[in-house]
Scaffold this motif. Structure first.
Motif, PDB file in Angstrom:
ATOM      1  N   GLY A 409       0.827  -1.204   0.000  1.00  0.00           N
ATOM      2  CA  GLY A 409       0.000   0.000   0.000  1.00  0.00           C
ATOM      3  C   GLY A 409       0.854   1.244   0.000  1.00  0.00           C
ATOM      4  N   ARG A 410       1.501   1.546  -1.164  1.00  0.00           N
ATOM      5  CA  ARG A 410       2.451   2.658  -1.220  1.00  0.00           C
ATOM      6  C   ARG A 410       1.898   3.805  -2.057  1.00  0.00           C
ATOM      7  NH1 ARG A 410       8.589   1.196  -1.588  1.00  0.00           N
ATOM      8  NH2 ARG A 410       7.916   0.579   0.512  1.00  0.00           N
ATOM      9  N   PRO A 411       1.915   5.013  -1.522  1.00  0.00           N
ATOM     10  CA  PRO A 411       1.477   6.185  -2.295  1.00  0.00           C
ATOM     11  C   PRO A 411       2.403   6.444  -3.479  1.00  0.00           C
ATOM     12  CG  PRO A 411       1.600   6.681   0.056  1.00  0.00           C
ATOM     13  CD  PRO A 411       2.277   5.364  -0.139  1.00  0.00           C
ATOM     14  N   ASN A 412       1.996   7.364  -4.330  1.00  0.00           N
ATOM     15  CA  ASN A 412       2.860   7.824  -5.415  1.00  0.00           C
ATOM     16  C   ASN A 412       4.057   8.566  -4.826  1.00  0.00           C
ATOM     17  OD1 ASN A 412       0.972   6.895  -7.371  1.00  0.00           O
ATOM     18  ND2 ASN A 412      -0.250   8.751  -7.016  1.00  0.00           N
ATOM     19  N   PRO A 413       5.146   8.733  -5.610  1.00  0.00           N
ATOM     20  CA  PRO A 413       6.338   9.423  -5.086  1.00  0.00           C
ATOM     21  C   PRO A 413       6.057  10.811  -4.523  1.00  0.00           C
ATOM     22  CG  PRO A 413       6.874   8.302  -7.124  1.00  0.00           C
ATOM     23  CD  PRO A 413       5.392   8.165  -6.956  1.00  0.00           C
ATOM     24  N   ASP A 414       5.014  11.500  -5.055  1.00  0.00           N
ATOM     25  CA  ASP A 414       4.705  12.833  -4.534  1.00  0.00           C
ATOM     26  C   ASP A 414       3.792  12.791  -3.313  1.00  0.00           C
ATOM     27  OD1 ASP A 414       2.292  12.098  -5.619  1.00  0.00           O
ATOM     28  OD2 ASP A 414       2.138  13.799  -7.008  1.00  0.00           O
ATOM     29  N   GLY A 415       3.475  11.586  -2.825  1.00  0.00           N
ATOM     30  CA  GLY A 415       2.647  11.454  -1.628  1.00  0.00           C
ATOM     31  C   GLY A 415       1.165  11.332  -1.890  1.00  0.00           C
ATOM     32  N   THR A 416       0.728  11.523  -3.120  1.00  0.00           N
ATOM     33  CA  THR A 416      -0.691  11.354  -3.436  1.00  0.00           C
ATOM     34  C   THR A 416      -1.012   9.866  -3.562  1.00  0.00           C
ATOM     35  OG1 THR A 416      -0.294  11.483  -5.823  1.00  0.00           O
ATOM     36  CG2 THR A 416      -0.747  13.550  -4.659  1.00  0.00           C
ATOM     37  N   TYR A 417      -2.277   9.550  -3.392  1.00  0.00           N
ATOM     38  CA  TYR A 417      -2.679   8.145  -3.536  1.00  0.00           C
ATOM     39  C   TYR A 417      -4.153   8.092  -3.931  1.00  0.00           C
ATOM     40  CZ  TYR A 417      -4.219   9.024   1.297  1.00  0.00           C
ATOM     41  OH  TYR A 417      -4.782   9.561   2.424  1.00  0.00           O
ATOM     42  N   SER A 418      -4.499   7.028  -4.614  1.00  0.00           N
ATOM     43  CA  SER A 418      -5.872   6.830  -5.054  1.00  0.00           C
ATOM     44  C   SER A 418      -6.688   6.177  -3.942  1.00  0.00           C
ATOM     45  CB  SER A 418      -5.903   5.938  -6.294  1.00  0.00           C
ATOM     46  OG  SER A 418      -5.467   4.627  -5.957  1.00  0.00           O
ATOM     47  N   GLU A 419      -7.991   6.242  -4.089  1.00  0.00           N
ATOM     48  CA  GLU A 419      -8.874   5.563  -3.144  1.00  0.00           C
ATOM     49  C   GLU A 419      -8.611   4.056  -3.175  1.00  0.00           C
ATOM     50  OE1 GLU A 419     -11.646   5.209  -0.141  1.00  0.00           O
ATOM     51  OE2 GLU A 419     -10.731   7.024  -0.971  1.00  0.00           O
ATOM     52  N   ARG A 420      -8.271   3.553  -4.352  1.00  0.00           N
ATOM     53  CA  ARG A 420      -7.987   2.119  -4.476  1.00  0.00           C
ATOM     54  C   ARG A 420      -6.744   1.737  -3.677  1.00  0.00           C
ATOM     55  NH1 ARG A 420      -7.053  -1.206 -10.183  1.00  0.00           N
ATOM     56  NH2 ARG A 420      -6.743  -3.249  -9.225  1.00  0.00           N
ATOM     57  N   THR A 421      -5.690   2.567  -3.737  1.00  0.00           N
ATOM     58  CA  THR A 421      -4.478   2.293  -2.964  1.00  0.00           C
ATOM     59  C   THR A 421      -4.777   2.329  -1.471  1.00  0.00           C
ATOM     60  OG1 THR A 421      -3.039   3.199  -4.691  1.00  0.00           O
ATOM     61  CG2 THR A 421      -2.138   3.101  -2.461  1.00  0.00           C
ATOM     62  N   LYS A 422      -5.519   3.325  -1.058  1.00  0.00           N
ATOM     63  CA  LYS A 422      -5.883   3.428   0.363  1.00  0.00           C
ATOM     64  C   LYS A 422      -6.694   2.210   0.803  1.00  0.00           C
ATOM     65  CE  LYS A 422      -9.096   6.015   3.290  1.00  0.00           C
ATOM     66  NZ  LYS A 422     -10.035   7.167   3.330  1.00  0.00           N
ATOM     67  N   ARG A 423      -7.677   1.838  -0.003  1.00  0.00           N
ATOM     68  CA  ARG A 423      -8.525   0.695   0.344  1.00  0.00           C
ATOM     69  C   ARG A 423      -7.708  -0.597   0.384  1.00  0.00           C
ATOM     70  NH1 ARG A 423     -12.158   1.570  -3.287  1.00  0.00           N
ATOM     71  NH2 ARG A 423     -11.542  -0.051  -4.776  1.00  0.00           N
ATOM     72  N   GLY A 424      -6.777  -0.736  -0.574  1.00  0.00           N
ATOM     73  CA  GLY A 424      -5.938  -1.926  -0.586  1.00  0.00           C
ATOM     74  C   GLY A 424      -5.062  -2.017   0.647  1.00  0.00           C
ATOM     75  N   MET A 425      -4.520  -0.872   1.071  1.00  0.00           N
ATOM     76  CA  MET A 425      -3.653  -0.847   2.250  1.00  0.00           C
ATOM     77  C   MET A 425      -4.442  -1.159   3.524  1.00  0.00           C
ATOM     78  SD  MET A 425      -2.997   1.721   4.777  1.00  0.00           S
ATOM     79  CE  MET A 425      -1.623   2.368   5.689  1.00  0.00           C
ATOM     80  N   ILE A 426      -5.616  -0.560   3.668  1.00  0.00           N
ATOM     81  CA  ILE A 426      -6.449  -0.844   4.840  1.00  0.00           C
ATOM     82  C   ILE A 426      -6.860  -2.316   4.839  1.00  0.00           C
ATOM     83  CG2 ILE A 426      -8.708  -0.395   5.894  1.00  0.00           C
ATOM     84  CD1 ILE A 426      -8.390   2.526   4.941  1.00  0.00           C
TER      85      ILE A 426
END
Length: 753
Positions: A409-426
């Motif tokens: 569950g890693r954000p983009n290099p600039d720190g932004t992240y999609s709802e899908r990334t957040k949901r996957g990490m949780i």
């Protein structure tokens, strides 16, 4: 005459034989009991003194205990790990053991490993870029696997042993009798694999700044399980089906670079030797913070640490009692935060370690998700018994061990992240922390029955995720398994299949069992009955080795519900659910005999004229249209007179007389029996929901009929309106029939589009 007599007799015998043969042709053939509701005595092991018919451990149940004392050294310069371990094996069984089996999981990555050989190969692409061609054709295979330096007896003498791929048999000097203890030692080392290059469930992740993130597991030779069911569980590790392990006590010292932050299974014994005074102070503050995480190592401090590289080392000392495994994570890049969780009056620490590449997502959610997971799982099973649960971030991992897990569950290099990334990490943190309960404590055999580990955990994960966020998309609900259930049968396997050979591993081992348990809880049993039974199973088998039969039997034993039809269909077959509305007939009341009434009267020699004015008849509406002059119950004097003759108490118990009558035939093209959930919509827009138990199919599994007698006209009938039963074809679920795609067709169209 005599010849004629015999001729006639022969003809008669032949005729009789031919007649008998013809009769035999038309007779129905005998068959075994194939009813969907037959009991599962043909599938479940016979109860005995080790495992009772109730699903509980029997009075003669035994399990082994294995204790480890280890010294581990991580060489960051060579990316190698060295270890020596002293093992104490307690034979608690009633058997004399001639040898012990030890798992060498790292050997899956050895140069002579047979693991790659079991997979088919093809040239998937007609062309390759230079990097992919180099990786595929020019690179040597990673030189992994254990290098065993010695296997010795407690007295230092060599022990006879043989290695068979990922298993090592240790030949005992003499059989180990029941109740006896055997002590021995193993020394070993191996090259640590780069997870993003060589794959694997543990290893290292490299960063452009030259630092590594070590998430280390399956790193030491581990004893196989010896139990009452399988004897030795020594199936080879091919990379998919996970691990069967014994409980024991661990004492582990891990030497790493001095500027590393490290977490592991167990309780840290020497915090003053490895933590600064400030870090110790912050950790003590975290023990009292139940609302928000406290930083033990901040991002600024981690960024400063990753710029250096200490030549010194520190040794971290951990102890863990009654755990089935041990794992650790180490890096100088770690940010470290923690908070306390109240588990029924007892404080447990929720902890996260992550490089700055995980932020801001990880500092916002990781430790809070750990805390929520411990709380929710404890409600549904038992109070979490360990002192902590740790979530460690690595880019492409999702793997679990006692008290510690590694998560993506890693954000983009600039720190932004999609709802899908957040949901996957949780989702992955909830899932991997949840594995502390299944199978780290309720210790099922993952190598044999993957679903008992992944499926049960995915089910509880779903409830925990919905508690964390009621709008969370879990992917484990009955509607989510429809595309799989309705797929090509040649690529489906029953849940009750050994994990190494199942098709579509994810849906089979994770989603289908999770969706099935969700269905049991919400649709078939109800939360109250289900939760009590599930909690009973969990508590019966804490720190023990359950089998599928123990789970099935306990769920029925603690709920008084016969669920054999469900286990048999959902777990032992690849049948699917498809229930629909086949036909709806409308009826009205009349005082004139119908054709059906006349035929019935004729069969029983009744003269309907004798009953004129005394009977009420149901007449089928032609083409569903009820005549304008159709009678209502109040139009029948015979009914009015009867009601008038009742006492006031009896009249008070009568409900309003129905005016509309419907006979509905439900059919079942699918092979699974399931409850029929029916939603009726009336002419005034109101709705009524009725659920018929699955047992409605017990006499006829193809179609059943129900009658609805209502005061208001029904305008629509829908089966399974909330998609609770994983119905693969909803195009037949409505009356009047609605032209719409089935759930499977919708999914297929979405993919093809």
């Amino acid at each position: 005459m005599q010849k004629l007599k015999y001729l006639v007799l022969s003809i008669a015998i032949i005729s009789s034989s031919v007649f008998a043969q013809e009769q035999e042709k038309v007779k129905p053939q005998g068959h075994t009991d194939q009813n969907k509701f037959r009991q599962m005595k043909d599938l479940l092991a016979t109860p005995n003194e080790t495992r009772t018919a109730s699903g509980a451990p029997g009075y003669a149940y035994t399990q082994q205990k294995v204790d480890y004392v280890m010294n581990i050294r991580l060489d960051e310069n060579k990316n190698q790990i060295f270890g020596d371990e002293k093992i104490t094996y307690h034979n608690n069984s009633k058997d004399h053991l001639e040898y012990l089996w030890v798992q060498l999981d790292q050997n899956m990555r050895a140069k002579d490993s047979k693991t790659p050989d079991i997979n088919t190969e093809n040239l998937e692409s007609p062309f390759y870029g230079p990097q992919s061609f180099t990786n595929a054709n020019l690179k040597d295979r990673f030189d992994g696997g254990f290098n065993i330096e010695y296997v010795k007896n407690e007295d230092g003498s060599s022990l006879s042993h043989i290695i068979n791929q990922t298993m090592m048999r240790i030949n005992l000097p003499k059989p180990l009798a029941p109740g006896e203890v055997f002590k021995f030692q193993i020394k070993w080392w191996y090259n640590i694999n780069d997870i993003n290059v060589d794959g694997g469930r543990s290893g290292l992740e490299t960063f452009p700044d030259g630092n590594n993130n070590y998430t280390i597991a399956q790193f030491y030779p581990r004893l196989c399980v010896y139990d009452n069911v399988e004897g030795w569980q020594n199936m080879q590790f091919w990379g998919r089906s996970e691990f069967a392990l014994e409980f024991g006590d661990f004492e582990v010292k891990i030497t790493v670079p001095a500027d590393h932050v490290l977490e592991a299974t167990g309780d840290l014994q020497n915090p003053k030797d490895v933590l600064s005074k400030e870090q110790q102070k912050r950790y003590e503050a975290a023990k009292k913070s139940f609302k928000d995480p406290v930083f033990i190592v901040t991002q600024e401090e981690a960024e400063l640490a990753e710029k250096g590289r200490s030549a010194k080392t520190k040794t971290w000392h951990f102890k863990a009692d009654q755990v089935r495994d041990f794992a650790f994570a180490s890096s100088r890049k770690y940010i470290w935060d923690a908070m306390a969780v109240d588990i029924n009056g007892r404080s447990v620490m929720a902890i996260s370690l992550y490089p700055k590449e995980g932020n801001p997502l990880w500092e916002e959610h990781s430790t809070r998700v750990v805390a929520n997971t411990l709380e929710e799982y404890s409600k549904l099973t038992f109070d979490y018994p360990y002192s902590k649960a740790v979530s460690v971030h690595s880019e492409r991992q999702g793997m679990e061990y006692p008290m510690i897990c590694f998560n993506y569950g890693r954000p983009n290099p600039d720190g932004t992240y999609s709802e899908r990334t957040k949901r996957g990490m949780i989702g992955v943190i909830t899932h991997e922390v949840g594995h502390n309960f299944f199978p780290m404590i309720v210790n099922s055999d993952e190598r044999q029955w993957t679903w008992m580990d992944e499926g049960l955990n995915s089910f509880v994960e779903t409830l925990a995720e919905l508690d964390y966020d009621p709008n969370f998309i879990t992917g484990n609900l009955p509607k989510d398994i429809v595309p799989y259930m309705g797929g090509d049968q040649s690529h489906l396997s029953p849940i009750m299949s050994q994990g190494d050979y199942v098709f579509q591993f994810g849906p089979n081992a994770y989603t289908k069992p999770a969706a099935g348990l969700y269905m049991l809880r919400h649709t078939i049993m109800g939360p109250e009955l289900f939760d009590y039974a599930f909690r009973t199973y969990s508590q019966r088998w804490m720190f023990k080795h359950p089998t599928p039969a123990d789970f099935f039997r306990t769920m029925e034993d603690a709920s008084a519900m016969d669920l054999d039809w469900f286990w048999r269909g959902w777990f032992y077959t690849t049948d699917y659910t498809d229930i629909g509305v086949k036909e709806v007939k409308q009826y009205y009341l009349t005082d004139k005999p119908t054709e059906e009434a006349k035929k019935l009267a004729e069969r029983y020699n009744m003269n309907l004229k004798d009953y004129e004015g005394k009977l009420i008849y149901y007449a089928e509406a032609e083409n569903g249209v009820v005549p304008a002059d159709a009678k209502t119950p109040s139009d029948f004097s015979v009914l009015n007179n009867y009601i008038a003759s009742l006492s006031n108490d009896e009249k008070a118990k009568l409900k309003e007389a129905p005016k509309h009558f419907y006979q509905v035939t439900f059919d079942k093209p699918g092979g699974l029996v399931m409850p029929i959930i029916v939603e009726l919509t009336y002419e005034d827009g109101t709705k009524e929901r009725i659920t018929y138990p699955a047992q409605i199919w017990r006499y006829n599994e193809h179609e059943v009929t129900k009658v609805y007698k209502t005061t208001k006209a029904i305008t629509s009938i829908v089966v399974d309106p909330d998609l609770e039963t994983a119905d693969v074809d909803t195009s037949n679920n409505s009356w009047p029939k609605q032209e719409k795609e089935s759930q499977f067709d919708k999914f297929k169209s979405k993919i093809e589009g």
